[in-house]
Design a protein around this motif. Structure first.
Motif, PDB file in Angstrom:
ATOM      1  N   UNK A 238       0.834  -1.203   0.000  1.00  0.00           N
ATOM      2  CA  UNK A 238       0.000   0.000   0.000  1.00  0.00           C
ATOM      3  C   UNK A 238       0.865   1.247   0.000  1.00  0.00           C
ATOM      4  N   UNK A 239       1.942   1.223   0.790  1.00  0.00           N
ATOM      5  CA  UNK A 239       2.855   2.368   0.840  1.00  0.00           C
ATOM      6  C   UNK A 239       3.520   2.557  -0.522  1.00  0.00           C
ATOM      7  N   UNK A 240       3.918   1.470  -1.160  1.00  0.00           N
ATOM      8  CA  UNK A 240       4.553   1.561  -2.474  1.00  0.00           C
ATOM      9  C   UNK A 240       3.573   2.150  -3.488  1.00  0.00           C
ATOM     10  N   UNK A 241       2.323   1.712  -3.431  1.00  0.00           N
ATOM     11  CA  UNK A 241       1.316   2.247  -4.352  1.00  0.00           C
ATOM     12  C   UNK A 241       1.092   3.735  -4.090  1.00  0.00           C
ATOM     13  N   UNK A 242       1.020   4.117  -2.825  1.00  0.00           N
ATOM     14  CA  UNK A 242       0.812   5.537  -2.498  1.00  0.00           C
ATOM     15  C   UNK A 242       2.033   6.361  -2.874  1.00  0.00           C
ATOM     16  N   UNK A 243       3.225   5.785  -2.705  1.00  0.00           N
ATOM     17  CA  UNK A 243       4.443   6.489  -3.099  1.00  0.00           C
ATOM     18  C   UNK A 243       4.457   6.713  -4.612  1.00  0.00           C
ATOM     19  N   UNK A 244       4.057   5.686  -5.371  1.00  0.00           N
ATOM     20  CA  UNK A 244       3.991   5.814  -6.829  1.00  0.00           C
ATOM     21  C   UNK A 244       2.972   6.879  -7.214  1.00  0.00           C
ATOM     22  N   UNK A 245       1.819   6.875  -6.522  1.00  0.00           N
ATOM     23  CA  UNK A 245       0.794   7.883  -6.802  1.00  0.00           C
ATOM     24  C   UNK A 245       1.310   9.276  -6.461  1.00  0.00           C
ATOM     25  N   UNK A 246       2.053   9.386  -5.357  1.00  0.00           N
ATOM     26  CA  UNK A 246       2.608  10.679  -4.956  1.00  0.00           C
ATOM     27  C   UNK A 246       3.637  11.141  -5.983  1.00  0.00           C
ATOM     28  N   UNK A 247       4.474  10.245  -6.475  1.00  0.00           N
ATOM     29  CA  UNK A 247       5.457  10.591  -7.509  1.00  0.00           C
ATOM     30  C   UNK A 247       4.753  11.066  -8.781  1.00  0.00           C
ATOM     31  N   UNK A 248       3.688  10.361  -9.156  1.00  0.00           N
ATOM     32  CA  UNK A 248       2.917  10.748 -10.341  1.00  0.00           C
ATOM     33  C   UNK A 248       2.292  12.120 -10.146  1.00  0.00           C
ATOM     34  N   UNK A 249       1.754  12.356  -8.941  1.00  0.00           N
ATOM     35  CA  UNK A 249       1.163  13.673  -8.648  1.00  0.00           C
ATOM     36  C   UNK A 249       2.228  14.751  -8.687  1.00  0.00           C
ATOM     37  N   UNK A 250       3.412  14.439  -8.207  1.00  0.00           N
ATOM     38  CA  UNK A 250       4.508  15.419  -8.231  1.00  0.00           C
ATOM     39  C   UNK A 250       4.882  15.753  -9.665  1.00  0.00           C
ATOM     40  N   UNK A 251       4.891  14.746 -10.525  1.00  0.00           N
ATOM     41  CA  UNK A 251       5.200  14.980 -11.938  1.00  0.00           C
ATOM     42  C   UNK A 251       4.133  15.868 -12.576  1.00  0.00           C
ATOM     43  N   UNK A 252       2.870  15.607 -12.252  1.00  0.00           N
ATOM     44  CA  UNK A 252       1.785  16.421 -12.790  1.00  0.00           C
ATOM     45  C   UNK A 252       1.893  17.860 -12.298  1.00  0.00           C
ATOM     46  N   UNK A 253       2.258  18.011 -11.014  1.00  0.00           N
ATOM     47  CA  UNK A 253       2.427  19.364 -10.464  1.00  0.00           C
ATOM     48  C   UNK A 253       3.557  20.077 -11.193  1.00  0.00           C
ATOM     49  N   UNK A 254       4.683  19.364 -11.399  1.00  0.00           N
ATOM     50  CA  UNK A 254       5.809  19.963 -12.126  1.00  0.00           C
ATOM     51  C   UNK A 254       5.397  20.364 -13.538  1.00  0.00           C
ATOM     52  N   UNK A 255       4.630  19.506 -14.200  1.00  0.00           N
ATOM     53  CA  UNK A 255       4.171  19.782 -15.559  1.00  0.00           C
ATOM     54  C   UNK A 255       3.249  21.003 -15.562  1.00  0.00           C
ATOM     55  N   UNK A 256       2.349  21.051 -14.580  1.00  0.00           N
ATOM     56  CA  UNK A 256       1.421  22.183 -14.486  1.00  0.00           C
ATOM     57  C   UNK A 256       2.182  23.473 -14.200  1.00  0.00           C
ATOM     58  N   UNK A 257       3.168  23.397 -13.298  1.00  0.00           N
ATOM     59  CA  UNK A 257       3.971  24.595 -13.001  1.00  0.00           C
ATOM     60  C   UNK A 257       4.751  25.039 -14.232  1.00  0.00           C
ATOM     61  N   UNK A 258       5.263  24.080 -14.990  1.00  0.00           N
ATOM     62  CA  UNK A 258       5.990  24.401 -16.219  1.00  0.00           C
ATOM     63  C   UNK A 258       5.072  25.086 -17.218  1.00  0.00           C
ATOM     64  N   UNK A 259       3.862  24.540 -17.366  1.00  0.00           N
ATOM     65  CA  UNK A 259       2.889  25.153 -18.287  1.00  0.00           C
ATOM     66  C   UNK A 259       2.521  26.545 -17.803  1.00  0.00           C
ATOM     67  N   UNK A 260       2.337  26.695 -16.510  1.00  0.00           N
ATOM     68  CA  UNK A 260       1.988  27.997 -15.937  1.00  0.00           C
ATOM     69  C   UNK A 260       3.109  28.997 -16.167  1.00  0.00           C
ATOM     70  N   UNK A 261       4.337  28.552 -15.983  1.00  0.00           N
ATOM     71  CA  UNK A 261       5.492  29.421 -16.203  1.00  0.00           C
ATOM     72  C   UNK A 261       5.551  29.859 -17.669  1.00  0.00           C
ATOM     73  N   UNK A 262       5.309  28.889 -18.543  1.00  0.00           N
ATOM     74  CA  UNK A 262       5.313  29.202 -19.967  1.00  0.00           C
ATOM     75  C   UNK A 262       4.240  30.237 -20.292  1.00  0.00           C
ATOM     76  N   UNK A 263       3.084  30.061 -19.716  1.00  0.00           N
ATOM     77  CA  UNK A 263       1.995  31.016 -19.954  1.00  0.00           C
ATOM     78  C   UNK A 263       2.346  32.387 -19.381  1.00  0.00           C
ATOM     79  N   UNK A 264       2.946  32.408 -18.225  1.00  0.00           N
ATOM     80  CA  UNK A 264       3.339  33.690 -17.615  1.00  0.00           C
ATOM     81  C   UNK A 264       4.367  34.400 -18.490  1.00  0.00           C
ATOM     82  N   UNK A 265       5.309  33.615 -19.023  1.00  0.00           N
ATOM     83  CA  UNK A 265       6.331  34.251 -19.847  1.00  0.00           C
ATOM     84  C   UNK A 265       5.729  34.774 -21.148  1.00  0.00           C
ATOM     85  N   UNK A 266       4.768  34.043 -21.719  1.00  0.00           N
ATOM     86  CA  UNK A 266       4.098  34.526 -22.929  1.00  0.00           C
ATOM     87  C   UNK A 266       3.324  35.800 -22.648  1.00  0.00           C
TER      88      UNK A 266
END
Length: 144
Positions: free
Chosen positions: A99-127
């Motif tokens: 269960x911990x491994x599954x939650x850790x994987x989900x947390x890693x995936x969420x972190x990647x999505x957050x990074x992607x969203x922040x990257x998109x947001x940064x790109x939009x801010x720069x535009x």
């Protein structure tokens, strides 16, 4: 009137003396025999006491063996119970680890999505900041 002769009387006296000697010897033998009897009776009493003590020790030993066996059996049973509890806890830990491994994987995936969203947001801010840099779209196109 003498019915006995002096010889007969002497024989009788001698017989009486001999009988008295035998009686005296028998009395001393009786005293020795009584003393020996008392000594042997005391020895028998000591031996019986020793036998009773030894029998008591044997019985105590048997009782101690039974008590030790009972204690050993109780300890073995407690060991089995503790072993079962350890196995249960290990199983829960193993299930929790998955269960911990599954939650850790989900947390890693969420972190990647957050990074992607922040990257998109940064790109939009720069535009957005670049569009404010130019007065018109034509000026921006000319710059590009």
């Amino acid at each position: 009137m003498k019915f006995y002769s002096s010889e007969a009387e002497e024989k009788l006296v001698e017989g009486v003396k001999e009988a008295e000697k035998k009686l005296k010897a028998t009395k001393s033998e009786l005293v020795v025999a009584q003393q020996e009897y008392q000594a042997r009776a005391a020895e028998q009493k000591e031996l019986l006491t020793s036998v009773a003590k030894l029998e008591m020790y044997v019985q105590q030993g048997k009782h101690d063996d039974k008590a030790t066996a009972a204690e050993r059996k109780a300890a073995e049973q407690e060991l089995e119970e503790v072993t079962e509890q350890v196995a249960e806890v290990e199983a829960k830990l193993a299930a929790g680890a998955a269960d911990v491994a599954a939650k850790r994987a989900a947390a890693d995936e969420s972190a990647k999505e957050v990074d992607k969203a922040e990257s998109s947001l940064q790109s939009l801010h720069s535009k957005q900041s670049r569009t404010q840099q130019f007065d018109s779209q034509e000026a921006r196109d000319a710059h590009l």
